[in-house]
Design an enzyme around this catalytic site. Structure first.
Site, short mmCIF file in Angstrom:
data_model
loop_
_atom_site.label_atom_id
_atom_site.label_comp_id
_atom_site.label_asym_id
_atom_site.label_seq_id
_atom_site.Cartn_x
_atom_site.Cartn_y
_atom_site.Cartn_z
NE ARG A 237 -4.35 -1.11 0.06
CZ ARG A 237 -4.55 -2.11 -0.82
NH1 ARG A 237 -3.62 -2.42 -1.69
NH2 ARG A 237 -5.67 -2.79 -0.82
CD GLU A 266 -3.05 3.27 -5.54
OE1 GLU A 266 -4.15 2.73 -5.77
OE2 GLU A 266 -2.06 2.66 -5.16
CG HIS A 284 -3.24 -0.60 -7.14
ND1 HIS A 284 -3.65 0.02 -5.98
CD2 HIS A 284 -3.33 -1.93 -6.87
CE1 HIS A 284 -3.97 -0.88 -5.07
NE2 HIS A 284 -3.78 -2.07 -5.60
P1 NAP Z 1 -1.53 -11.11 4.92
O1 NAP Z 1 -1.43 -12.55 4.62
O2 NAP Z 1 -2.46 -10.63 5.98
O3 NAP Z 1 -0.05 -10.60 5.24
C1 NAP Z 1 0.23 -9.36 5.80
C2 NAP Z 1 1.51 -9.49 6.59
O4 NAP Z 1 1.90 -8.19 7.05
C3 NAP Z 1 1.36 -10.38 7.82
O5 NAP Z 1 2.37 -11.33 7.80
C4 NAP Z 1 1.52 -9.43 9.00
O6 NAP Z 1 2.24 -10.09 10.06
C5 NAP Z 1 2.33 -8.28 8.40
N1 NAP Z 1 2.02 -7.02 9.07
C6 NAP Z 1 0.79 -6.47 9.28
N2 NAP Z 1 0.91 -5.31 9.95
C7 NAP Z 1 2.22 -5.13 10.17
C8 NAP Z 1 2.97 -4.13 10.85
N3 NAP Z 1 2.39 -3.07 11.43
N4 NAP Z 1 4.32 -4.26 10.89
C9 NAP Z 1 4.93 -5.32 10.33
N5 NAP Z 1 4.28 -6.30 9.68
C10 NAP Z 1 2.93 -6.21 9.61
O7 NAP Z 1 -1.94 -10.30 3.61
P2 NAP Z 1 -1.61 -10.62 2.09
O8 NAP Z 1 -2.71 -11.42 1.49
O9 NAP Z 1 -0.22 -11.12 1.98
O10 NAP Z 1 -1.71 -9.12 1.49
C11 NAP Z 1 -0.85 -8.13 1.97
C12 NAP Z 1 -1.20 -6.77 1.43
O11 NAP Z 1 -0.85 -6.67 0.06
C13 NAP Z 1 -2.69 -6.40 1.43
O12 NAP Z 1 -3.12 -5.96 2.71
C14 NAP Z 1 -2.75 -5.30 0.39
O13 NAP Z 1 -2.56 -4.04 1.01
C15 NAP Z 1 -1.57 -5.60 -0.53
N6 NAP Z 1 -2.02 -6.02 -1.87
C16 NAP Z 1 -1.67 -5.24 -2.95
C17 NAP Z 1 -2.06 -5.64 -4.21
C18 NAP Z 1 -1.70 -4.84 -5.42
O14 NAP Z 1 -2.42 -4.91 -6.41
N7 NAP Z 1 -0.60 -4.09 -5.40
C19 NAP Z 1 -2.82 -6.80 -4.40
C20 NAP Z 1 -3.14 -7.55 -3.28
C21 NAP Z 1 -2.72 -7.16 -2.01
P3 NAP Z 1 2.02 -9.65 11.59
O15 NAP Z 1 0.54 -9.59 11.83
O16 NAP Z 1 2.76 -10.68 12.39
O17 NAP Z 1 2.66 -8.30 11.73
C1 8YV Z 2 -6.95 -4.59 -6.15
C2 8YV Z 2 -5.50 -4.87 -4.05
O1 8YV Z 2 -6.39 -3.73 -7.08
O2 8YV Z 2 -6.45 -6.86 -3.22
C3 8YV Z 2 -5.90 -5.78 -2.95
O3 8YV Z 2 -5.66 -5.42 -1.79
O4 8YV Z 2 -4.88 -3.87 -3.81
C4 8YV Z 2 -5.78 -5.21 -5.46
O5 8YV Z 2 -5.91 -6.58 -5.66
C5 8YV Z 2 -7.96 -3.84 -5.41
O6 8YV Z 2 -8.39 -4.48 -4.28
C6 8YV Z 2 -9.16 -3.59 -6.31
O7 8YV Z 2 -10.04 -2.82 -5.65
#
Ligand code: NAP
Ligand code: 8YV
Length: 327
Positions: A237, A266, A284
């Protein structure tokens, strides 16, 4: 999950633009209500009386929830739900679901693509070919940076972080990570602090969620710790980064390069990042393939179907633990 045979008399509100396949399924299964944006000022009396569910890409504020007294569930399209006030929802007995797992591998693929684009300058090399520079001026300049010999650090070793780490291992890179909690049984080197991680690696990949606990966590101190050969990639993010500090660090060589898929405001990208030659920028697109977005649409709608047919969410967010236990 298959659609229930009959149309359920349930009104589902989808604010802003929404995924076509999700819209189609909601229309076939529920009564779909559209609204230009998730703004309490746009909520009509009819919506107040009838809307029991929200399906949304967009953020949902506490005020918007309060404007819909019959609201039972918010099915968010995406795994990150920092733009939804999940704590307020939990306090008011409103279920919030997200779309984990179905996008994990796609986002990890994108992270690796962005990392390589950033390090090997591939988007500019393609422009060199397309604009005729190759024919006119000769070979594209050698890239200053290489993935070879690097050590990667993952900020946010969750589902997507692990998928990125597996890929990096296959590329021959040692991996370390920082989370608030060490993951039992995971052999990657753990750092209790983000600074400790940044000091030990030269390639920092952030896939941490947004929200108060990570706001501007990647700041001048962290970028300085990463160092002059440092590469920063953000696929998590934009809010986790102090963008002004990042632009300064790129401009003065505190770090070598950055690859960014996400931004704090964004679709607005700070001009200083747009101007940075050592930044590789994407709009994104982490999960943005037709294949993965359809799977996310299905999981988003399946949560609504499951809630209104069996009162069971498929993928509730963490804040819902108490709520799920009560149901
Ligand atoms: P997840 O499985 O919940 O993993 C998040 C990780 O972050 C956990 O291991 C958590 O561990 C750690 N974390 C949370 N808060 C933290 C903090 N304050 N300090 C340090 N570590 C922290 O989630 P995921 O499915 O991998 O997704 C992660 C993130 O990717 C989403 O929340 C989203 O923002 C982003 N994302 C972006 C896209 C894109 O299109 N660019 C797409 C999908 C997701 P702890 O709880 O032990 O800290
Ligand atoms: C998407 C994302 O672009 O899943 C997330 O957290 O950032 C992306 O997969 C977004 O959620 C679409 O709204």
């Amino acid at each position: 999950m298959s659609e229930p045979g009959q149309t359920l008399p349930v009104a589902i509100l989808a604010p802003s633009s929404f995924h076509d396949h999700a819209v189609d399924r909601i229309e076939r299964t529920f009564s779909l209500v559209r609204i230009e944006r998730a703004d309490p000022a746009l909520v009509t009396d009819e919506m107040r009386r009838t809307v029991r569910g929200i399906a949304s890409f967009a953020g949902i504020s506490a005020a918007f929830m309060d404007a819909l007294p019959q609201l039972e569930i918010i099915a968010s399209f995406g795994v990150g739900y920092d733009s939804i006030d999940a704590r307020h929802a939990a306090q008011h007995g409103i279920m919030v679901t997200n779309t984990p797992d179905v996008l994990t591998e796609e986002v990890a693929d994108t992270a690796i693509g962005l990392l390589i684009n950033t390090i090997r300058d591939l988007p500019r090399a393609e422009t060199w070919l397309r604009d005729g520079s190759w024919a006119r001026k000769g070979d594209y300049p050698l890239s200053r940076l290489t993935l070879r010999g690097r050590k990667a650090g993952i900020f946010g070793m969750g589902r997507i972080g692990l998928a990125i780490a597996r890929r990096l291992e296959a590329f021959g890179l040692p991996v370390a990570y920082h989370n608030r909690r060490r993951i039992e049984g995971l052999s990657y080197e753990y750092h209790e602090t983000l600074k400790g991680l940044a000091e030990t690696v030269d390639t920092l990949i952030s896939v941490a969620p947004g929200g108060a606990s990570t706001a501007k966590a990647v700041n001048t101190e962290i970028l300085s710790a990463l160092g002059a050969n440092g590469v920063f990639v953000n696929i998590g993010r934009g809010s986790t980064v102090d963008e002004e500090a990042l632009a300064t660090a790129l401009a003065n060589g505190t770090i070598a390069a950055a690859g960014l898929d996400v931004f704090a405001n964004e679709p607005n990208v700070p001009p200083a990042l747009l101007a940075a030659p050592s930044a590789s920028l994407l709009p994104h697109v982490g999960s943005a393939s037709e294949y993965t977005r359809r799977a996310m649409a299905d999981l988003c709608v399946d949560n609504l179907v499951s809630w209104f047919s069996e009162h069971k969410p498929l993928t509730p967010v963490a804040e819902m633990a108490d709520l799920s236990a009560k149901n």
